[in-house]
Write an enzyme that holds these catalytic residues in place. Structure first.
Site, PDB file in Angstrom:
ATOM      1  N   CYS A 139       6.738   3.811  -4.150  1.00 10.33           N
ATOM      2  CA  CYS A 139       5.743   2.795  -4.453  1.00 10.33           C
ATOM      3  C   CYS A 139       5.411   2.915  -5.923  1.00 10.33           C
ATOM      4  CB  CYS A 139       4.515   2.930  -3.561  1.00 10.33           C
ATOM      5  SG  CYS A 139       3.601   4.462  -3.795  1.00 10.33           S
TER       6      CYS A 139
ATOM      7  N   HIS B 238      -4.869   0.381  -6.630  1.00 14.04           N
ATOM      8  CA  HIS B 238      -3.966   0.467  -5.479  1.00 14.04           C
ATOM      9  C   HIS B 238      -4.656  -0.199  -4.295  1.00 14.04           C
ATOM     10  CE1 HIS B 238      -1.294   2.112  -2.417  1.00 14.04           C
ATOM     11  NE2 HIS B 238      -0.504   2.556  -3.382  1.00 14.04           N
TER      12      HIS B 238
END
Length: 693
Positions: A25, A615
């Site tokens: 990610c 995030h």
């Protein structure tokens, strides 16, 4: 990151044999392991380049890398021992050191999702052509070399020359059977047995089908008429008492694309009604009968007619308004290629050659390609001057691939240009200059086609990829050569004079080179004034003392956010926010260095050097962008409060993931302190972090 670090990570994780899959990610490597008990966690945590190591439920494991995660991921996947290990679907570009594929995906993601059917259409075109680009490239180079040898007298041009006939057969085979190749790829794209699509298209190219056009043999049944407009002969006959228009389908691209679309409807429809036990026999049987007949009687003639008249219409425009093609095409291509919207034009080039016997789009297209190569040459010059080893290798490889390999502009575009957006401003001037030259000279000195027809502009009778080797393919070769030289030189000179980087990018690149030990030689003469200018800009930048909330909601400590990686502070101090709104905004003003393709992570850097990571949700990378509507792109400047992404948090909850949005200051260790404000309800933009210098 060095490849040795990648090897050490794999060793510490238990070896390549212990890895089922690997994704990444925005900040961390995500391993799915055979046995998590084999992991040497202490070794990972003390390893240079690793910020943390966190075991997950089951046999999943996360290794925190930070901003260089994409580079580390690439290094690991290129290890010989990882050759048999698959990359999971969750892999996402997450930083400024993206791979070329990540850059390409990020650019194309900008237009995806707006009009779903258009996305699917362009993907269909792209995937129908992309697998055969290699053979098209090979054939175009053969054509160019043949023309060059004929023009300088090495090889006689008579068809009676058996050697020439043999060599021509090699490249003509590619274009003659192109419909079968496209039918195969298009069918595969639509989840149809690709051999079925290829077989149906091949039926219309057999000697038996072509024999039906012999009006002498089939007197009274087959009749043929020559078109004065197109200069082609069309025939008609009767099959089962039904009239059928006969055509030469060699080199056609429209018909296989249309046929495959119809085949997909029939094929998937048959699979729904035919029992599984006999599908292997009867699905192909009925598909061949139904779609074969439809293609011969209806789809084929319609595709030929549409392609022919489209070619005639474009030729009319080229003859009456040549400046439109000569200038507009080079100016549009830099924006079409990154988004994958150039495929229709590629199809039109092939259709022009098939219907008219020549094409007039490829000449102006070459102007844009050489403007792109010129910009890359300018970057190469600067990288040599600045002793930047990495950029020198990148630009040299991209330039060689374009000028000699015929790989077009993509290596330059995705490897360099889209990463440094100032290049576009310089390159477009080269596109315009070359377009004007090819427009003026093409008007004053028309091309002569193989049929002896005089045509305004530069033409070619073959589908040729742009490179130095394919220059001989073009009619009025000198006009084409002058035009591409102008576009190349103008772009290169502008890059050398004005640079391709912002002052911030230049300073950051120099700093990175010094830290890697690649810039230990004496700095260039202008380094001092640039450094001074950068220092002045930093000193005058507004100092960041607070960071706002990226989304409205309840603020919690990282310890209570539910993610052990963030709770470890490996990614810096910050907060978690349990959102009450769907809009996530920029918490500070600055440049977006990271925009995850899935829309779940964003990295910003302020003008005074504060690096902030946002995030959205926990493990939401696994949603692959579902419910995330990204409003920004990498390297874009944003102001605090600008929308980054709109999220359907209900969909996130339904998928079983936490909606808690995490925000950290990545370079916390370089600051005197970062103090979070937790336990309060906030609106987006309200202060949640205090920065101490």
């Amino acid at each position: 990151m060095a490849a040795s670090t990648a090897s050490q990570i794999i060793e510490a994780i238990g070896g390549a044999g212990n890895v089922k899959s690997l994704t990444h990610c925005a900040t961390r490597l995500r391993f799915e392991l055979v046995d998590a008990g084999k992991v040497d966690q202490h070794r990972l945590e003390t390893m240079k380049g690793v910020l943390g190591a966190v075991p997950q439920s089951g046999d999943r494991y996360q290794v925190v890398i930070g901003g260089a995660v994409a580079t580390m991921y690439e290094n690991i996947m290129h290890l010989p021992e990882m050759a048999g290990v698959g990359a999971g679907k969750g892999a996402v570009a997450g930083d400024k050191a993206q791979s070329d594929a990540d850059v390409k995906a990020a650019e194309r993601a900008k237009v995806r999702g707006k009009v779903a059917w258009m996305d699917s259409f362009f993907e269909y075109l792209s995937d129908s052509f992309r697998p055969i680009l290699g053979v098209l490239l090979g054939a175009s180079i053969i054509i160019a070399l043949i023309n060059l040898c004929i023009s300088i007298g090495i090889v006689p041009g008579e068809e009676a020359n058996t050697s020439l006939v043999f060599i021509k057969a090699i490249w003509k085979g590619v274009f003659y059977f192109l419909p079968i190749m496209i039918a195969y790829n298009a069918s595969k794209k639509l989840k149809v047995d690709p051999w079925l699509g290829g077989s149906i298209m091949a039926a219309l190219m057999t000697p038996q089908f072509a024999d039906l056009m012999d009006s002498e043999k089939w007197k009274g049944v087959t009749t043929c008429v020559k078109s004065a407009t197109l200069g082609t002969t069309s025939c008609s006959t009767k099959v089962f008492g039904i009239p059928m228009l006969l055509n030469d389908y060699s080199g056609n691209v429209f018909v296989p694309l249309l046929m495959a679309a119809v085949l997909a409807l029939v094929y998937h429809g048959l699979k729904k009604i035919i029992p599984d036990s006999v599908q292997i026999v009867f699905v192909p049987f009925f598909s061949m009968i139904i779609v074969g007949a439809l293609t011969a009687f209806l789809i084929g003639p319609l595709g030929i007619l549409a392609g022919n008249w489209l070619g005639v219409g474009l030729a009319w425009l080229n003859g009456h308004a040549p400046f439109i093609f000569a200038i507009l095409i080079p100016m549009l291509y830099p924006f079409l290629v990154p988004l994958g919207l150039h495929w229709p034009l590629n199809a039109l080039m092939l259709m022009n050659i098939q219907s008219l016997g020549y094409d007039f789009i490829q000449g102006p297209m070459g102007v844009w390609n050489f403007a792109c190569f010129g910009a890359t040459a300018g970057v190469l010059f600067i990288s040599i001057r600045d002793k930047n080893k990495d950029m020198r290798q990148t630009s040299l490889g991209a330039l060689a691939a374009g000028l000699l390999g015929g790989e077009g502009a993509e290596p330059s575009l995705y490897g360099i240009h889209l990463r440094y957006k100032l290049i576009y401003k310089r390159m477009l001037v080269g596109c315009f200059a070359g377009g004007v030259v090819i427009a003026v000279l093409g008007w004053l000195f028309p091309s002569v086609t193989a049929a002896g027809e005089s045509v305004r502009g530069v033409t070619t009778n073959a589908f040729a990829f742009t490179s130095l080797l394919t220059i001989p393919v073009f009619s009025q070769m000198w006009v084409y050569a002058v035009s591409i030289a102008v576009s190349f030189i103008v772009s290169m000179v502008l890059i050398i004079m004005l640079d391709y980087r912002t002052p911030e990018q230049k300073a950051e690149m120099n700093a990175a080179s010094e830290s890697d030990g690649t810039a230990v030689e004496a700095a260039p003469a202008d380094a001092a004034p640039v450094a001074t200018a950068t220092a002045t800009a930093t000193a005058t930048a507004v100092r960041t003392t607070t960071v706002g909330a990226p989304v409205a909601g309840h603020v919690v400590s990282l310890d209570d956010a539910g993610d052990p990686v963030f709770a470890s502070r490996a990614l810096g101090e910050g907060v978690g926010i349990q959102p009450t709104d769907s809009t996530v905004v920029a918490p500070v003003s600055g440049v977006l260095q990271t925009v995850a393709e899935t829309g779940h992570a964003f990295g910003l850097k302020t003008d005074d050097g504060i690096e902030v990571l946002v995030h959205v949700g926990i493990d939401t990378v696994k949603m692959n962008g579902e419910g995330f509507h990204v409003a920004v792109s990498a390297n874009q400047r944003v102001n605090a409060g600008d929308t980054l992404v709109t999220v359907d948090f209900d969909k996130v909850k339904e998928a079983g993931y936490s909606t808690t949005t995490l925000m950290t200051v990545l370079n916390t260790a370089a600051l005197a302190g970062v103090t979070p404000k937790t336990g309060v309800d906030v609106q987006a933009g309200q202060e949640v972090l205090d920065i101490q210098r």
